[in-house]
Scaffold this motif. Structure first.
Motif, PDB file in Angstrom:
ATOM      1  N   ILE A  27       0.849  -1.186   0.000  1.00 26.35           N
ATOM      2  CA  ILE A  27       0.000   0.000   0.000  1.00 26.35           C
ATOM      3  C   ILE A  27       0.886   1.238   0.000  1.00 26.35           C
ATOM      4  O   ILE A  27       1.757   1.394   0.865  1.00 26.35           O
ATOM      5  CB  ILE A  27      -0.916   0.014   1.242  1.00 26.35           C
ATOM      6  CG1 ILE A  27      -1.716  -1.293   1.315  1.00 26.35           C
ATOM      7  CG2 ILE A  27      -1.842   1.215   1.200  1.00 26.35           C
ATOM      8  CD1 ILE A  27      -2.578  -1.561   0.112  1.00 26.35           C
ATOM      9  N   SER A  28       0.660   2.111  -0.989  1.00 24.03           N
ATOM     10  CA  SER A  28       1.530   3.277  -1.114  1.00 24.03           C
ATOM     11  C   SER A  28       0.837   4.593  -0.797  1.00 24.03           C
ATOM     12  O   SER A  28       1.508   5.616  -0.663  1.00 24.03           O
ATOM     13  CB  SER A  28       2.103   3.349  -2.542  1.00 24.03           C
ATOM     14  OG  SER A  28       1.054   3.420  -3.499  1.00 24.03           O
ATOM     15  N   ASN A  29      -0.510   4.580  -0.683  1.00 28.79           N
ATOM     16  CA  ASN A  29      -1.205   5.830  -0.378  1.00 28.79           C
ATOM     17  C   ASN A  29      -2.506   5.546   0.352  1.00 28.79           C
ATOM     18  O   ASN A  29      -2.957   4.393   0.436  1.00 28.79           O
ATOM     19  CB  ASN A  29      -1.466   6.637  -1.652  1.00 28.79           C
ATOM     20  CG  ASN A  29      -2.262   5.856  -2.692  1.00 28.79           C
ATOM     21  OD1 ASN A  29      -3.397   5.455  -2.446  1.00 28.79           O
ATOM     22  ND2 ASN A  29      -1.662   5.635  -3.856  1.00 28.79           N
ATOM     23  N   MET A  30      -3.127   6.589   0.896  1.00 34.13           N
ATOM     24  CA  MET A  30      -4.327   6.446   1.711  1.00 34.13           C
ATOM     25  C   MET A  30      -5.506   5.922   0.895  1.00 34.13           C
ATOM     26  O   MET A  30      -6.335   5.152   1.406  1.00 34.13           O
ATOM     27  CB  MET A  30      -4.682   7.787   2.359  1.00 34.13           C
ATOM     28  CG  MET A  30      -5.793   7.705   3.384  1.00 34.13           C
ATOM     29  SD  MET A  30      -5.353   6.670   4.831  1.00 34.13           S
ATOM     30  CE  MET A  30      -4.135   7.750   5.628  1.00 34.13           C
ATOM     31  N   GLU A  31      -5.607   6.304  -0.360  1.00 34.54           N
ATOM     32  CA  GLU A  31      -6.723   5.823  -1.180  1.00 34.54           C
ATOM     33  C   GLU A  31      -6.705   4.301  -1.305  1.00 34.54           C
ATOM     34  O   GLU A  31      -7.742   3.638  -1.226  1.00 34.54           O
ATOM     35  CB  GLU A  31      -6.682   6.460  -2.569  1.00 34.54           C
ATOM     36  CG  GLU A  31      -7.826   6.001  -3.477  1.00 34.54           C
ATOM     37  CD  GLU A  31      -7.852   6.727  -4.798  1.00 34.54           C
ATOM     38  OE1 GLU A  31      -8.589   6.273  -5.700  1.00 34.54           O
ATOM     39  OE2 GLU A  31      -7.141   7.750  -4.938  1.00 34.54           O
ATOM     40  N   ILE A  34      -7.812   2.769   2.016  1.00 34.12           N
ATOM     41  CA  ILE A  34      -9.259   2.930   2.167  1.00 34.12           C
ATOM     42  C   ILE A  34      -9.998   1.919   1.286  1.00 34.12           C
ATOM     43  O   ILE A  34     -10.980   1.289   1.714  1.00 34.12           O
ATOM     44  CB  ILE A  34      -9.680   4.371   1.828  1.00 34.12           C
ATOM     45  CG1 ILE A  34      -9.183   5.334   2.916  1.00 34.12           C
ATOM     46  CG2 ILE A  34     -11.196   4.480   1.668  1.00 34.12           C
ATOM     47  CD1 ILE A  34      -9.348   6.796   2.558  1.00 34.12           C
ATOM     48  N   GLY A  35      -9.526   1.729   0.053  1.00 35.32           N
ATOM     49  CA  GLY A  35     -10.156   0.753  -0.828  1.00 35.32           C
ATOM     50  C   GLY A  35     -10.063  -0.655  -0.274  1.00 35.32           C
ATOM     51  O   GLY A  35     -11.037  -1.420  -0.324  1.00 35.32           O
ATOM     52  N   ARG A  82     -15.948   5.442   4.778  1.00 30.90           N
ATOM     53  CA  ARG A  82     -16.421   6.372   3.746  1.00 30.90           C
ATOM     54  C   ARG A  82     -16.165   7.827   4.174  1.00 30.90           C
ATOM     55  O   ARG A  82     -15.807   8.674   3.353  1.00 30.90           O
ATOM     56  CB  ARG A  82     -17.908   6.149   3.473  1.00 30.90           C
ATOM     57  CG  ARG A  82     -18.194   4.858   2.735  1.00 30.90           C
ATOM     58  CD  ARG A  82     -19.623   4.823   2.201  1.00 30.90           C
ATOM     59  NE  ARG A  82     -19.906   3.575   1.532  1.00 30.90           N
ATOM     60  CZ  ARG A  82     -19.523   3.269   0.302  1.00 30.90           C
ATOM     61  NH1 ARG A  82     -18.821   4.157  -0.407  1.00 30.90           N
ATOM     62  NH2 ARG A  82     -19.828   2.115  -0.242  1.00 30.90           N
ATOM     63  N   HIS A  83     -16.361   8.096   5.468  1.00 32.87           N
ATOM     64  CA  HIS A  83     -16.076   9.434   5.971  1.00 32.87           C
ATOM     65  C   HIS A  83     -14.591   9.749   5.817  1.00 32.87           C
ATOM     66  O   HIS A  83     -14.204  10.860   5.424  1.00 32.87           O
ATOM     67  CB  HIS A  83     -16.498   9.532   7.430  1.00 32.87           C
ATOM     68  CG  HIS A  83     -16.213  10.867   8.065  1.00 32.87           C
ATOM     69  ND1 HIS A  83     -16.828  12.032   7.661  1.00 32.87           N
ATOM     70  CD2 HIS A  83     -15.340  11.220   9.069  1.00 32.87           C
ATOM     71  CE1 HIS A  83     -16.383  13.047   8.379  1.00 32.87           C
ATOM     72  NE2 HIS A  83     -15.479  12.580   9.230  1.00 32.87           N
TER      73      HIS A  83
END
Length: 325
Positions: A27-31, A34-35, A82-83
């Motif tokens: 995982i390299s980023n927050m998106e 989250i996914g 989601r928030h």
């Protein structure tokens, strides 16, 4: 040096509730995190709903409500994720785009329980516990390898939430275990704590359990006839070794298990499965733990026969009309 959080299995080790191998997902980023989180939580909601429906159909309202509580818990987490997505500037993240990045064990563990002929409350809750622990392990791996401190912190929060779920499910699992053990004692069909070590001991243990099961099924067949369920009654007579032409008797009325006093065909078929499931538990343990190779080999064949009988009853459950439930 790469950090390895406490509780994560070392490479080369496999245990219940752990991952078989180090995940390849990075995982390299927050998106992406989250996914992944949304994919895990969404799948859990789907599976817990399936388990709730399965347990309710089996007449186990308490366990069904427990899984419905887990649905509500997981849906709350989806809302929180989601928030977080809104705050992180990625509100359009879709869980379906990330399912393929989840460890194989997460999906395989759910598939183990779906459609199982041996789906007792204890077994269903055990699978759920294992899956929550695997999700914890996955998040812990992510935290251990992430370079961004924000990802580390968020992954550790998600990992702790999965541990909380596992702890709650363990409490329900212990309650289910005690309930099933107590029900077995009342029915007089509780499997021996000691695994048979010789063929004479094995045959003696099975003979006692099978006689009790046969008597139980014969009595349930009588109750099925009273409820105008001839197909189920015939199947139970066949399992009891009586044959379809045998006259109705009260042979099984000596069974004192409370489930055998139910007044619907569905509940009686579930009651008929329970002693077979206990026998299957004994045979599974004998296959692994008995020091006698002959006992282990014999247990394999007897287990196949027992599972076939449970599957037969399961098919009867599925074929019941709505008014028989």
């Amino acid at each position: 040096m790469t950090r390895r959080p406490v509780g994560v299995t070392q490479p080369g080790q496999v245990r219940r509730g752990s991952l078989a191998a180090h995940p390849t997902t990075r995982i390299s980023n927050m998106e992406e995190l989250i996914g992944i989180a949304m994919a895990i939580e969404t799948e859990a909601v789907t599976r817990y709903r399936q388990l709730a429906e399965a347990m309710r159909r089996r007449g186990d309202a308490d366990t069904a409500r427990a899984f419905e509580d887990m649905v509500a818990e997981e849906e709350g987490h989806i809302g929180a994720v989601r928030h977080l997505a809104d705050i992180a500037g990625c509100p359009d993240v879709r869980p379906g785009d990330y399912v393929w990045r989840l460890p194989e064990e997460l999906n395989a563990s759910w598939e183990t329980v779906s459609g199982s002929a041996l789906l007792t409350a204890y077994r269903a809750l055990s699978i759920a516990v294992d899956n929550e622990q695997r999700a914890f392990s996955f998040y812990a791996f992510i935290a251990a390898e992430a370079d961004d401190p924000r990802l580390v912190a968020r992954a550790e929060v998600l990992a702790r939430e999965e541990l909380g779920h596992a702890a709650l499910l363990r409490r329900w699992r212990r309650a289910a275990y005690r309930k099933e053990r107590e029900a077995g004692r009342k029915a007089g069909m509780r499997a021996s704590e000691a695994i048979p070590e010789t063929m004479p001991e094995f045959e003696q243990a099975l003979a006692g359990m099978e006689a009790a099961i046969s008597a139980c099924h014969a009595g349930l067949a009588v109750r099925m006839e009273r409820l105008n369920a001839p197909d189920a009654a015939a199947a139970l007579r066949q399992l009891a070794g009586q044959g379809e032409a045998s006259p109705a008797t009260e042979l099984g009325d000596a069974c004192q298990h409370p489930d055998c006093e139910a007044d619907t065909p569905l509940a009686l078929l579930i009651a008929a499965q329970r002693p077979l499931e206990e026998l299957a538990d004994l045979l599974e343990r004998a296959m692994v733990e008995s020091p006698d190779e002959a006992v282990r080999a014999a247990a394999v064949g007897r287990l196949e026969d027992t599972v076939a009988k449970i599957a037969l009853l399961g098919r009867l459950v599925d074929s019941l009309p709505p008014d028989a439930l």
